[in-house]
Design an enzyme around this catalytic site. Sequence first.
Site, PDB file in Angstrom:
ATOM      1  N   ILE A   7      25.020  32.573  -3.363  1.00  0.00           N
ATOM      2  CA  ILE A   7      26.149  31.752  -3.808  1.00  0.00           C
ATOM      3  C   ILE A   7      27.013  31.257  -2.640  1.00  0.00           C
ATOM      4  O   ILE A   7      27.834  30.357  -2.800  1.00  0.00           O
ATOM      5  CB  ILE A   7      26.999  32.549  -4.831  1.00  0.00           C
ATOM      6  CG1 ILE A   7      27.702  31.616  -5.805  1.00  0.00           C
ATOM      7  CG2 ILE A   7      27.973  33.468  -4.135  1.00  0.00           C
ATOM      8  CD1 ILE A   7      28.303  32.343  -6.995  1.00  0.00           C
ATOM      9  N   ASN A  47      20.476  43.060   6.331  1.00  0.00           N
ATOM     10  CA  ASN A  47      21.579  43.817   6.916  1.00  0.00           C
ATOM     11  C   ASN A  47      21.704  45.193   6.270  1.00  0.00           C
ATOM     12  O   ASN A  47      21.562  45.322   5.050  1.00  0.00           O
ATOM     13  CB  ASN A  47      22.899  43.058   6.717  1.00  0.00           C
ATOM     14  CG  ASN A  47      22.901  41.692   7.379  1.00  0.00           C
ATOM     15  OD1 ASN A  47      22.285  41.504   8.421  1.00  0.00           O
ATOM     16  ND2 ASN A  47      23.586  40.726   6.777  1.00  0.00           N
ATOM     17  N   HIS A 104      18.916  43.920   0.210  1.00  0.00           N
ATOM     18  CA  HIS A 104      18.535  42.523  -0.031  1.00  0.00           C
ATOM     19  C   HIS A 104      18.002  41.876   1.240  1.00  0.00           C
ATOM     20  O   HIS A 104      18.432  42.197   2.335  1.00  0.00           O
ATOM     21  CB  HIS A 104      19.706  41.705  -0.588  1.00  0.00           C
ATOM     22  CG  HIS A 104      20.969  41.809   0.208  1.00  0.00           C
ATOM     23  ND1 HIS A 104      21.824  42.878   0.121  1.00  0.00           N
ATOM     24  CD2 HIS A 104      21.522  40.970   1.121  1.00  0.00           C
ATOM     25  CE1 HIS A 104      22.857  42.699   0.922  1.00  0.00           C
ATOM     26  NE2 HIS A 104      22.699  41.550   1.558  1.00  0.00           N
TER      27      HIS A 104
HETATM   28  P1  AMP Z   1      25.229  40.703   3.104  1.00  0.00           P
HETATM   29  O1  AMP Z   1      26.312  40.321   4.071  1.00  0.00           O
HETATM   30  O2  AMP Z   1      23.886  40.830   3.799  1.00  0.00           O
HETATM   31  O3  AMP Z   1      25.583  41.925   2.295  1.00  0.00           O
HETATM   32  O4  AMP Z   1      25.062  39.485   2.127  1.00  0.00           O
HETATM   33  C1  AMP Z   1      25.507  39.469   0.802  1.00  0.00           C
HETATM   34  C2  AMP Z   1      25.228  38.095   0.274  1.00  0.00           C
HETATM   35  O5  AMP Z   1      25.389  38.116  -1.130  1.00  0.00           O
HETATM   36  C3  AMP Z   1      26.154  37.001   0.813  1.00  0.00           C
HETATM   37  O6  AMP Z   1      25.375  36.014   1.487  1.00  0.00           O
HETATM   38  C4  AMP Z   1      26.833  36.455  -0.440  1.00  0.00           C
HETATM   39  O7  AMP Z   1      27.024  35.063  -0.409  1.00  0.00           O
HETATM   40  C5  AMP Z   1      25.862  36.857  -1.530  1.00  0.00           C
HETATM   41  N1  AMP Z   1      26.449  36.997  -2.862  1.00  0.00           N
HETATM   42  C6  AMP Z   1      27.503  37.759  -3.209  1.00  0.00           C
HETATM   43  N2  AMP Z   1      27.749  37.648  -4.532  1.00  0.00           N
HETATM   44  C7  AMP Z   1      26.811  36.811  -5.030  1.00  0.00           C
HETATM   45  C8  AMP Z   1      26.518  36.296  -6.325  1.00  0.00           C
HETATM   46  N3  AMP Z   1      27.256  36.617  -7.395  1.00  0.00           N
HETATM   47  N4  AMP Z   1      25.474  35.451  -6.466  1.00  0.00           N
HETATM   48  C9  AMP Z   1      24.726  35.109  -5.401  1.00  0.00           C
HETATM   49  N5  AMP Z   1      24.932  35.569  -4.153  1.00  0.00           N
HETATM   50  C10 AMP Z   1      25.968  36.402  -3.968  1.00  0.00           C
END
Ligand code: AMP
Length: 136
Positions: free
Chosen positions: A31, A86, A99
């Site tokens: 997102i 990460n 993820h």
């Molecule tokens: P990280 O910094 O590796 O934990 O990345 C988490 C990712 O999750 C970020 O790129 C956010 O933009 C993404 N994210 C968080 N909430 C959502 C959501 N509801 N739908 C899609 N992506 C999300």
Amino acid sequence: MSDTIFSKIIRGEIPSHKVYEDDKVFAFLDIGPLSKGHTLVIPKEAVPTLDRLSDESAAAIGRVLPRICRAVMKATGASDFNVLQNNGKSAHQVVMHVHFHIIPRFGEEGLGIEWNTTAFDHGAGAALAKAISANL
Ligand code: AMP
């Protein structure tokens, strides 16, 4: 177990733009995309970091990750991409559910990387390689 926003997305309690699902893996658009097609691939198993993931979930992700990368590239027209994963707050992890980011690269658009290399000591490296092997 770590019940995060991603578990809610898997359960359909929070909407997402789903691109793939099987019994062990879920993938959806990020997102807050760094580039067009930025996709997250996650195990349904809710563990915070990769080192805690079961072999079964790891195998399931490994089986499908290249296929999802190919689909993202085809759909966006990108030829280059990064896969980012990460683990832990100091390593930029925000959502504590394993993820993999698939981030297409379009010129300057995509993942910004600072690659700060440090000196390598072969003596220390040999001992370190042994220590890592011994812990497998
Ligand atoms: P990280 O910094 O590796 O934990 O990345 C988490 C990712 O999750 C970020 O790129 C956010 O933009 C993404 N994210 C968080 N909430 C959502 C959501 N509801 N739908 C899609 N992506 C999300």
